[in-house]
Write a protein that holds these residues in place. Structure first.
Motif, PDB file in Angstrom:
ATOM      1  N   ARG A  19      -8.812 -39.933  21.256  1.00 29.61           N
ATOM      2  CA  ARG A  19      -7.904 -38.938  20.628  1.00 29.61           C
ATOM      3  C   ARG A  19      -6.859 -38.235  21.706  1.00 29.61           C
ATOM      4  O   ARG A  19      -5.981 -37.661  21.517  1.00 29.61           O
ATOM      5  CB  ARG A  19      -8.984 -37.603  20.448  1.00 29.61           C
ATOM      6  CG  ARG A  19      -9.848 -37.491  19.361  1.00 29.61           C
ATOM      7  CD  ARG A  19     -10.870 -36.494  19.367  1.00 29.61           C
ATOM      8  NE  ARG A  19     -11.716 -36.742  18.154  1.00 29.61           N
ATOM      9  CZ  ARG A  19     -12.746 -35.671  18.246  1.00 29.61           C
ATOM     10  NH1 ARG A  19     -12.930 -34.725  18.827  1.00 29.61           N
ATOM     11  NH2 ARG A  19     -13.605 -35.928  17.278  1.00 29.61           N
ATOM     12  N   ALA A  20      -6.920 -38.677  22.855  1.00 31.34           N
ATOM     13  CA  ALA A  20      -6.118 -38.241  24.010  1.00 31.34           C
ATOM     14  C   ALA A  20      -4.844 -39.044  23.841  1.00 31.34           C
ATOM     15  O   ALA A  20      -3.821 -38.915  24.579  1.00 31.34           O
ATOM     16  CB  ALA A  20      -6.582 -38.419  25.313  1.00 31.34           C
ATOM     17  N   GLY A  21      -4.932 -40.144  23.157  1.00 33.64           N
ATOM     18  CA  GLY A  21      -3.655 -41.091  22.839  1.00 33.64           C
ATOM     19  C   GLY A  21      -3.763 -42.391  23.627  1.00 33.64           C
ATOM     20  O   GLY A  21      -2.730 -43.026  23.863  1.00 33.64           O
ATOM     21  N   THR A  22      -4.836 -42.495  24.608  1.00 31.70           N
ATOM     22  CA  THR A  22      -4.998 -43.692  25.554  1.00 31.70           C
ATOM     23  C   THR A  22      -5.521 -44.881  24.600  1.00 31.70           C
ATOM     24  O   THR A  22      -6.392 -44.941  23.867  1.00 31.70           O
ATOM     25  CB  THR A  22      -6.012 -43.305  26.546  1.00 31.70           C
ATOM     26  OG1 THR A  22      -5.508 -42.284  27.284  1.00 31.70           O
ATOM     27  CG2 THR A  22      -6.126 -44.712  27.719  1.00 31.70           C
ATOM     28  N   ASP A  23      -4.763 -45.883  24.859  1.00 31.01           N
ATOM     29  CA  ASP A  23      -4.986 -47.359  24.193  1.00 31.01           C
ATOM     30  C   ASP A  23      -5.861 -48.183  25.048  1.00 31.01           C
ATOM     31  O   ASP A  23      -5.751 -47.944  26.278  1.00 31.01           O
ATOM     32  CB  ASP A  23      -3.909 -47.947  23.861  1.00 31.01           C
ATOM     33  CG  ASP A  23      -2.792 -47.549  22.977  1.00 31.01           C
ATOM     34  OD1 ASP A  23      -3.428 -46.692  22.101  1.00 31.01           O
ATOM     35  OD2 ASP A  23      -1.785 -47.845  22.642  1.00 31.01           O
ATOM     36  N   PHE A  24      -7.010 -48.952  24.615  1.00 27.01           N
ATOM     37  CA  PHE A  24      -7.700 -49.775  25.243  1.00 27.01           C
ATOM     38  C   PHE A  24      -8.099 -50.902  24.631  1.00 27.01           C
ATOM     39  O   PHE A  24      -8.128 -50.712  23.077  1.00 27.01           O
ATOM     40  CB  PHE A  24      -8.775 -49.039  26.290  1.00 27.01           C
ATOM     41  CG  PHE A  24      -9.784 -48.584  25.112  1.00 27.01           C
ATOM     42  CD1 PHE A  24     -11.036 -49.376  25.097  1.00 27.01           C
ATOM     43  CD2 PHE A  24      -9.666 -47.556  24.245  1.00 27.01           C
ATOM     44  CE1 PHE A  24     -12.259 -48.840  24.031  1.00 27.01           C
ATOM     45  CE2 PHE A  24     -10.659 -47.030  23.360  1.00 27.01           C
ATOM     46  CZ  PHE A  24     -11.961 -47.699  23.232  1.00 27.01           C
ATOM     47  N   HIS A  25      -8.367 -51.939  25.064  1.00 29.73           N
ATOM     48  CA  HIS A  25      -8.825 -53.195  24.204  1.00 29.73           C
ATOM     49  C   HIS A  25     -10.673 -53.271  24.041  1.00 29.73           C
ATOM     50  O   HIS A  25     -11.188 -53.207  25.219  1.00 29.73           O
ATOM     51  CB  HIS A  25      -8.332 -54.827  25.040  1.00 29.73           C
ATOM     52  CG  HIS A  25      -8.793 -55.874  24.201  1.00 29.73           C
ATOM     53  ND1 HIS A  25      -9.824 -56.685  24.604  1.00 29.73           N
ATOM     54  CD2 HIS A  25      -8.401 -56.358  23.155  1.00 29.73           C
ATOM     55  CE1 HIS A  25     -10.217 -57.588  23.729  1.00 29.73           C
ATOM     56  NE2 HIS A  25      -9.110 -57.445  22.968  1.00 29.73           N
ATOM     57  N   PHE A  26     -10.821 -53.593  23.026  1.00 29.31           N
ATOM     58  CA  PHE A  26     -12.362 -53.446  22.682  1.00 29.31           C
ATOM     59  C   PHE A  26     -12.531 -54.761  21.919  1.00 29.31           C
ATOM     60  O   PHE A  26     -12.116 -54.912  20.758  1.00 29.31           O
ATOM     61  CB  PHE A  26     -12.780 -52.115  21.995  1.00 29.31           C
ATOM     62  CG  PHE A  26     -14.150 -52.373  21.351  1.00 29.31           C
ATOM     63  CD1 PHE A  26     -15.200 -52.546  22.415  1.00 29.31           C
ATOM     64  CD2 PHE A  26     -14.612 -52.279  19.908  1.00 29.31           C
ATOM     65  CE1 PHE A  26     -16.468 -52.816  22.226  1.00 29.31           C
ATOM     66  CE2 PHE A  26     -15.811 -52.346  19.648  1.00 29.31           C
ATOM     67  CZ  PHE A  26     -16.930 -52.535  20.740  1.00 29.31           C
TER      68      PHE A  26
END
Length: 238
Positions: A19-26
């Motif tokens: 929600r904060a706009g942080t992208d990460f790889h999952f």
């Protein structure tokens, strides 16, 4: 299966956004578990991403199937069946992560989906994977269901895990050699855990905390109070 991408340069998994706009790889380690990032039953219904058939065809290229959007035709009933499969799989995977087998009803839902023909793999003249023939919406659902059955009955069945973070419910299969993976992503929840642990150690010794990382220059971190952001780490659950 792919649409001509060089899969050696395309790592499996999804790029999720909080929600904060942080992208990460999952990378959940299994195709079927990628489907769980699109929503789910009960408390997960507010994160629903598959509202219309086009939502599913738009999501499939981002999955490790790498299907082109025009490769699958999805009807409204087929979308409903895919959502029912996903919800059953979420319950079964969560149950397995906590050491229980799940319900007979949810197993029956997997079996019904797997009865349909799956996507048919194809090879291009240059020897790479080619896009499948145009398929209907029951075929990717069958492919997901067959992958789920293989996972839940295979050698990694006892490696299905739920992220260890208190505010994350992403599910993955731990394919690491030692079998001690705890987090959906070291970039996300693993990093937050390390920040909290570091703060706790500094607080216990009276050492001032390090200066915060400027926004946008690194993975998500805890806020100054030491509490992690409460947003679920998922592109469709954010």
């Amino acid at each position: 299966m792919a649409d001509g991408h060089d899969r050696s340069t395309t790592p499996p998994g999804l790029v999720l956004t909080t929600r904060a706009g942080t992208d990460f790889h999952f990378d959940p380690g299994a195709l079927c578990l990628e489907l769980l990032t699109t929503g789910g039953p009960g408390e997960y219904a507010r994160f629903e991403a598959l509202h219309r058939p086009d939502d599913l065809t738009a999501w499939l290229p981002r999955s490790r199937l790498r299907l082109p959007p025009d490769a699958v035709r999805v009807t409204v009933p087929e979308l409903a069946a895919t959502r029912a499969l996903r919800d059953a799989l979420r319950r079964l995977a969560a149950a397995r992560a906590h050491g229980t087998p799940g319900t007979a009803e949810d197993h029956a839902t997997l079996n019904r989906a797997a009865e349909h023909p799956p996507l048919v793999p194809r090879i291009a003249p240059d020897g790479t994977a080619a896009a499948p023939l145009p398929a209907d919406g029951s075929q990717p659902a069958s492919t997901f269901a067959r992958d789920a059955i293989a996972l839940l009955t295979g050698p990694h069945a006892d490696r299905v895990r739920e992220c260890g973070a208190h505010d994350c419910r992403l599910i993955f299969v731990d394919t690491s050699r030692p079998g001690r993976r705890r987090w959906c992503s070291m970039e996300r929840c693993g990093n937050l855990h390390k920040v909290r642990a570091l703060r706790a150690r500094r607080d216990s010794t009276g050492t001032p905390p390090p200066a915060p990382t400027p926004a946008g220059t690194g993975p998500a971190t805890a806020d100054p109070s030491g509490r992690p952001p409460a947003d679920p780490p998922s592109e469709s659950m954010g």
